[in-house]
Design a protein around this motif. Structure first.
Motif, PDB file in Angstrom:
ATOM      1  N   THR A 120      21.597 -16.191  45.064  1.00 14.05           N
ATOM      2  CA  THR A 120      21.834 -16.742  46.400  1.00 14.05           C
ATOM      3  C   THR A 120      22.983 -15.998  47.084  1.00 14.05           C
ATOM      4  N   LYS A 121      24.061 -15.756  46.325  1.00  6.61           N
ATOM      5  CA  LYS A 121      25.211 -15.027  46.863  1.00  6.61           C
ATOM      6  C   LYS A 121      24.824 -13.606  47.274  1.00  6.61           C
ATOM      7  N   ARG A 122      24.017 -12.964  46.426  1.00  9.57           N
ATOM      8  CA  ARG A 122      23.589 -11.594  46.722  1.00  9.57           C
ATOM      9  C   ARG A 122      22.739 -11.534  47.993  1.00  9.57           C
ATOM     10  N   GLN A 123      22.094 -12.642  48.336  1.00  9.36           N
ATOM     11  CA  GLN A 123      21.296 -12.704  49.569  1.00  9.36           C
ATOM     12  C   GLN A 123      22.169 -13.064  50.769  1.00  9.36           C
ATOM     13  N   GLY A 124      23.468 -13.187  50.537  1.00  9.67           N
ATOM     14  CA  GLY A 124      24.392 -13.500  51.627  1.00  9.67           C
ATOM     15  C   GLY A 124      24.373 -14.962  52.042  1.00  9.67           C
ATOM     16  N   CYS A 125      23.958 -15.841  51.127  1.00 11.30           N
ATOM     17  CA  CYS A 125      23.890 -17.273  51.439  1.00 11.30           C
ATOM     18  C   CYS A 125      24.876 -18.063  50.585  1.00 11.30           C
ATOM     19  N   ASP A 126      25.193 -19.285  51.036  1.00  7.95           N
ATOM     20  CA  ASP A 126      26.122 -20.134  50.290  1.00  7.95           C
ATOM     21  C   ASP A 126      25.466 -21.428  49.814  1.00  7.95           C
ATOM     22  N   THR A 127      24.171 -21.588  50.134  1.00  7.02           N
ATOM     23  CA  THR A 127      23.448 -22.806  49.788  1.00  7.02           C
ATOM     24  C   THR A 127      22.037 -22.436  49.357  1.00  7.02           C
ATOM     25  N   LEU A 128      21.545 -23.098  48.318  1.00  4.70           N
ATOM     26  CA  LEU A 128      20.173 -22.865  47.871  1.00  4.70           C
ATOM     27  C   LEU A 128      19.416 -24.180  47.820  1.00  4.70           C
ATOM     28  N   PHE A 129      18.259 -24.230  48.481  1.00  6.83           N
ATOM     29  CA  PHE A 129      17.314 -25.332  48.319  1.00  6.83           C
ATOM     30  C   PHE A 129      16.248 -24.778  47.383  1.00  6.83           C
ATOM     31  N   PHE A 130      15.972 -25.478  46.278  1.00  8.98           N
ATOM     32  CA  PHE A 130      14.956 -25.010  45.349  1.00  8.98           C
ATOM     33  C   PHE A 130      14.249 -26.185  44.694  1.00  8.98           C
ATOM     34  N   GLY A 131      13.241 -25.906  43.883  1.00  7.41           N
ATOM     35  CA  GLY A 131      12.478 -26.943  43.203  1.00  7.41           C
ATOM     36  C   GLY A 131      12.184 -26.500  41.780  1.00  7.41           C
ATOM     37  N   ASN A 148      18.357 -29.382  44.491  1.00  4.76           N
ATOM     38  CA  ASN A 148      16.968 -29.536  44.059  1.00  4.76           C
ATOM     39  C   ASN A 148      16.610 -31.007  44.261  1.00  4.76           C
ATOM     40  N   PRO A 149      15.593 -31.285  45.098  1.00  3.70           N
ATOM     41  CA  PRO A 149      15.233 -32.677  45.368  1.00  3.70           C
ATOM     42  C   PRO A 149      14.455 -33.348  44.239  1.00  3.70           C
ATOM     43  N   GLY A 150      14.115 -32.573  43.192  1.00  6.86           N
ATOM     44  CA  GLY A 150      13.262 -33.106  42.138  1.00  6.86           C
ATOM     45  C   GLY A 150      11.808 -32.993  42.558  1.00  6.86           C
ATOM     46  N   SER A 151      10.927 -33.630  41.813  1.00  7.30           N
ATOM     47  CA  SER A 151       9.498 -33.575  42.112  1.00  7.30           C
ATOM     48  C   SER A 151       9.024 -34.896  42.677  1.00  7.30           C
ATOM     49  N   LEU A 152       8.198 -34.812  43.716  1.00  7.13           N
ATOM     50  CA  LEU A 152       7.665 -36.040  44.305  1.00  7.13           C
ATOM     51  C   LEU A 152       6.544 -36.610  43.438  1.00  7.13           C
ATOM     52  N   SER A 153       6.043 -35.805  42.479  1.00  2.00           N
ATOM     53  CA  SER A 153       4.972 -36.315  41.621  1.00  2.00           C
ATOM     54  C   SER A 153       5.505 -36.898  40.314  1.00  2.00           C
ATOM     55  N   PHE A 154       6.407 -36.178  39.651  1.00  5.58           N
ATOM     56  CA  PHE A 154       6.887 -36.640  38.357  1.00  5.58           C
ATOM     57  C   PHE A 154       8.200 -35.964  37.984  1.00  5.58           C
ATOM     58  N   GLY A 155       9.180 -36.760  37.558  1.00  4.21           N
ATOM     59  CA  GLY A 155      10.455 -36.194  37.135  1.00  4.21           C
ATOM     60  C   GLY A 155      10.991 -36.937  35.933  1.00  4.21           C
ATOM     61  N   MET A 156      11.953 -36.346  35.246  1.00  4.54           N
ATOM     62  CA  MET A 156      12.562 -36.946  34.050  1.00  4.54           C
ATOM     63  C   MET A 156      13.073 -38.358  34.315  1.00  4.54           C
ATOM     64  N   ASN A 157      13.726 -38.530  35.466  1.00  6.06           N
ATOM     65  CA  ASN A 157      14.293 -39.845  35.803  1.00  6.06           C
ATOM     66  C   ASN A 157      13.568 -40.460  36.985  1.00  6.06           C
ATOM     67  N   GLY A 158      12.271 -40.209  37.066  1.00  5.82           N
ATOM     68  CA  GLY A 158      11.487 -40.711  38.192  1.00  5.82           C
ATOM     69  C   GLY A 158      11.199 -39.590  39.165  1.00  5.82           C
ATOM     70  N   ALA A 159      10.246 -39.839  40.042  1.00  2.00           N
ATOM     71  CA  ALA A 159       9.937 -38.865  41.082  1.00  2.00           C
ATOM     72  C   ALA A 159      11.083 -38.913  42.082  1.00  2.00           C
ATOM     73  N   GLY A 160      11.243 -37.853  42.875  1.00  2.16           N
ATOM     74  CA  GLY A 160      12.367 -37.881  43.796  1.00  2.16           C
ATOM     75  C   GLY A 160      12.256 -36.953  44.976  1.00  2.16           C
ATOM     76  N   TYR A 161      13.216 -37.118  45.874  1.00  2.00           N
ATOM     77  CA  TYR A 161      13.366 -36.257  47.043  1.00  2.00           C
ATOM     78  C   TYR A 161      14.818 -36.329  47.460  1.00  2.00           C
ATOM     79  N   ALA A 162      15.193 -35.574  48.483  1.00  2.00           N
ATOM     80  CA  ALA A 162      16.590 -35.576  48.918  1.00  2.00           C
ATOM     81  C   ALA A 162      16.692 -35.624  50.440  1.00  2.00           C
ATOM     82  N   ILE A 163      17.732 -36.298  50.896  1.00  2.00           N
ATOM     83  CA  ILE A 163      18.097 -36.287  52.308  1.00  2.00           C
ATOM     84  C   ILE A 163      19.393 -35.473  52.357  1.00  2.00           C
ATOM     85  N   VAL A 164      19.342 -34.362  53.075  1.00  2.00           N
ATOM     86  CA  VAL A 164      20.500 -33.471  53.146  1.00  2.00           C
ATOM     87  C   VAL A 164      21.133 -33.589  54.526  1.00  2.00           C
TER      88      VAL A 164
END
Length: 181
Positions: A120-131, A148-164
């Motif tokens: 991410t730093k090499r791309q000149g960015c300071d924030t990464l959104f990923f999955g 990482n918002p997690g997966s909307l289908s299945f995750g270790m601690n439940g499915a998830g998403y994020a509000i940024v």
């Protein structure tokens, strides 16, 4: 930023065909400043018209970009699925059979975050959104904010998403969980 202008974004990933769940979620957030999907969609892209989408390792939509870059507030954001370093990370961990399963997982994530923040730093960015990992996270790693918002289908601690929320340089990600299917 002038007058405390807070921008709000819906961040989802790894929906893996869960169209109903995804549509219901989108309906709950009609007035966001932006919508992002970090790949592995699993249904027609027409349902995600308002979304910026990157290609996941299960996506057959070759028209999707591998990466996207945005300036949100005073943040330079890189979006990618997050599978770019899978092979490399697995190769490195093959030499660590002495670790327990849990230690192996921790080491795997540590190395992945290290590679992602460096890239991410090499791309000149300071924030990464990923999955990809189906594991929610919002961590500051070597000066890069990894979200990482997690997966909307299945995750270790439940499915998830994020509000940024972004205000100038300030960033906050609220991790939300839903029951796994």
């Amino acid at each position: 930023s002038v007058g405390g202008n807070v921008m709000k974004y819906l961040l989802i990933s790894d929906t893996h065909g869960q169209l109903e769940k995804t549509r219901n979620l989108i309906l709950q957030y009609p007035l966001m400043d932006g919508y992002f999907h970090m790949g592995d969609v699993g249904f027609a892209l027409s349902y995600l018209e308002q979304f910026h989408i990157v290609r996941g390792n299960h996506d057959r939509h070759t028209s999707l970009p591998m990466e996207l870059r945005f300036t949100l507030g005073e943040r330079k954001v890189l979006c990618m699925h997050g599978n770019r370093f899978d092979e490399e990370t697995v190769q490195e961990l093959l030499h660590m059979q002495h670790l327990s399963g849990e230690e192996m997982m921790e080491e795997c994530m540590r190395r992945l975050y290290e590679k992602l923040s460096d890239y991410t730093k090499r791309q000149g960015c300071d924030t990464l959104f990923f999955g990809h990992t189906h594991e929610q996270c919002c961590v500051e790693y070597e000066g890069v904010t990894l979200i990482n918002p997690g997966s909307l289908s299945f995750g270790m601690n439940g499915a998830g998403y994020a509000i940024v929320e972004i205000e100038g340089k300030h960033i906050h990600a609220e991790m939300k969980t839903l029951p796994n299917l």
